[in-house]
Design a protein around this motif. Structure first.
Motif, PDB file in Angstrom:
ATOM      1  N   ILE A   1      44.363  37.525  45.539  1.00  0.00           N
ATOM      2  CA  ILE A   1      42.943  37.890  45.595  1.00  0.00           C
ATOM      3  C   ILE A   1      42.485  38.100  44.158  1.00  0.00           C
ATOM      4  O   ILE A   1      43.041  38.926  43.428  1.00  0.00           O
ATOM      5  N   LEU A   2      41.503  37.311  43.747  1.00  0.00           N
ATOM      6  CA  LEU A   2      40.990  37.409  42.374  1.00  0.00           C
ATOM      7  C   LEU A   2      39.602  38.021  42.401  1.00  0.00           C
ATOM      8  O   LEU A   2      38.782  37.637  43.236  1.00  0.00           O
ATOM      9  N   THR A   3      39.345  38.962  41.515  1.00  0.00           N
ATOM     10  CA  THR A   3      37.992  39.500  41.387  1.00  0.00           C
ATOM     11  C   THR A   3      37.395  38.906  40.115  1.00  0.00           C
ATOM     12  O   THR A   3      37.938  39.094  39.019  1.00  0.00           O
TER      13      THR A   3
ATOM     14  N   GLU B   1      40.341  41.438  37.862  1.00  0.00           N
ATOM     15  CA  GLU B   1      41.589  41.852  38.515  1.00  0.00           C
ATOM     16  C   GLU B   1      42.229  40.721  39.338  1.00  0.00           C
ATOM     17  O   GLU B   1      41.531  39.923  39.951  1.00  0.00           O
ATOM     18  N   VAL B   2      43.538  40.656  39.305  1.00  0.00           N
ATOM     19  CA  VAL B   2      44.258  39.693  40.151  1.00  0.00           C
ATOM     20  C   VAL B   2      45.309  40.450  40.956  1.00  0.00           C
ATOM     21  O   VAL B   2      46.094  41.218  40.398  1.00  0.00           O
ATOM     22  N   LYS B   3      45.296  40.231  42.275  1.00  0.00           N
ATOM     23  CA  LYS B   3      46.323  40.841  43.130  1.00  0.00           C
ATOM     24  C   LYS B   3      47.124  39.743  43.802  1.00  0.00           C
ATOM     25  O   LYS B   3      46.582  38.683  44.128  1.00  0.00           O
TER      26      LYS B   3
ATOM     27  N   ASP C   1      52.070  42.870  51.295  1.00  0.00           N
ATOM     28  CA  ASP C   1      51.148  43.865  50.712  1.00  0.00           C
ATOM     29  C   ASP C   1      50.585  43.342  49.400  1.00  0.00           C
ATOM     30  O   ASP C   1      51.319  42.742  48.606  1.00  0.00           O
ATOM     31  N   MET C   2      49.291  43.596  49.161  1.00  0.00           N
ATOM     32  CA  MET C   2      48.656  43.076  47.955  1.00  0.00           C
ATOM     33  C   MET C   2      48.821  44.077  46.794  1.00  0.00           C
ATOM     34  O   MET C   2      48.522  45.254  46.944  1.00  0.00           O
TER      35      MET C   2
END
Ligand code: HEC
Length: 266
Positions: free
Chosen positions: A48-50, A76-78, A86-87
């Motif tokens: 998931i990238l913000t 942010e990168v998860k 889990d992220m």
């Protein structure tokens, strides 16, 4: 009384907007925003990238993530912990590059683990080089040309299967042979069923994920939010059916790749 009514309406609007927002989030999370692969299937290698503007991108792999990182300003990168899904923030994880596990969108797997201990434990059974996020991204970029070549071959095969799926499900009856259009739709705004190689189609269907949404639901989230657009849809004699439950998995993915191959400015 009046005040209570206003509060009630306000709360109602708030609840509806939160619900609309969450379903939109749910749709965006369903398929990789880049290649449209199923994110439930690839939940252990998901990202998931913000972006700098606060919007989010969901991807299936470090391959698709590296492409976005190369083009856009990302905050942010998860990444999913490979063992649990889990992220976690990528700055906190350990990677194993090149274990015997099958890669996603790449010949070489790059798996993320929540702790060093977990990564080393996994390496004992599966091999691979221990590194961090920067190291894994570097490896993804090094593999990029080779992986793109492999993926082009895969997409070519998918496209051929997709054509078979389109024919078998009578898409051509409404969209014309090879989706070239030419079928009338009395009562609709344009008067005809959209062709898959038209300019308007390119504008509407600007991602593979959106194509999947349209095919499964017969509408897109964006359309349902536009009452005028939905009224136009109601007036048309022929409507796009929802294929959810009829076309899914690999067939759906192949169909999307086939239609994407016909689309202008792919
Ligand atoms: C009964 C006729 C009919 C059939 C069969 C049909 N479609 Fe459609 N399709 C439509 C209509 C009508 C629209 C326009 C919907 C609208 O804009 O509200 C549409 C729109 C679409 C769009 C979006 C086009 C755009 O420009 O926004 C896609 C993608 C699509 N169809 C794919 C398919 C696929 C794939 C199949 C076969 C699995 C299929 N359709 C079968 C009638 C049909």
């Amino acid at each position: 009384m009046r005040k209570r009514g206003t509060v009630f309406i306000f709360s109602f609007v708030l609840i509806v907007s939160v619900l609309a927002w969450s379903t939109q989030e749910a749709l965006a999370q369903r398929w990789c925003n880049l290649c449209a692969m199923d994110l439930q299937k690839y939940r252990l290698t998901k990202y998931i990238l913000t972006l700098a503007d606060g919007s989010k991108r969901y991807t299936c792999s470090i391959h698709c993530t590296a492409i976005i990182l190369g083009k856009q300003d990302v905050g942010e990168v998860k990444v999913a912990n490979y063992l649990t899904g889990d992220m976690i923030d990528v700055r906190k994880v350990y990677y194993l590059v090149g274990s015997d596990t099958k890669g996603v969108m790449s010949k070489v797997s790059k798996l993320a683990f929540v702790g060093k201990h977990e990564a080393l434990e996994f390496r004992r059974g599966h091999g691979g080089e221990l590194t961090d996020f920067d190291g894994a991204i570097k490896a993804a970029n090094l593999d990029m040309a080779e992986d793109m070549k492999m993926l082009r071959e895969k997409v070519k095969k998918m496209t051929q299967l997709g054509r078979v799926v389109a024919e078998a499900n009578s898409c051509f009856a409404c969209h014309g042979t090879e989706g070239k259009g030419g079928i009338q739709n009395p009562g609709s705004k344009t008067g005809y069923i959209p062709a898959w190689n038209s300019e308007e189609f390119t504008r509407h269907m600007n991602s593979k994920a959106k194509l999947k949404e349209m095919i499964t639901a017969g509408v897109t989230e964006q359309m349902t939010k536009d009452p005028g657009r939905m009224a136009d849809r109601d007036k048309a004699r022929l409507k796009m059916p929802a294929w959810k439950g009829f076309i899914k998995g690999k067939e759906l993915h192949a169909l999307v790749n086939y239609i994407w191959s016909l689309r202008q400015n792919k």
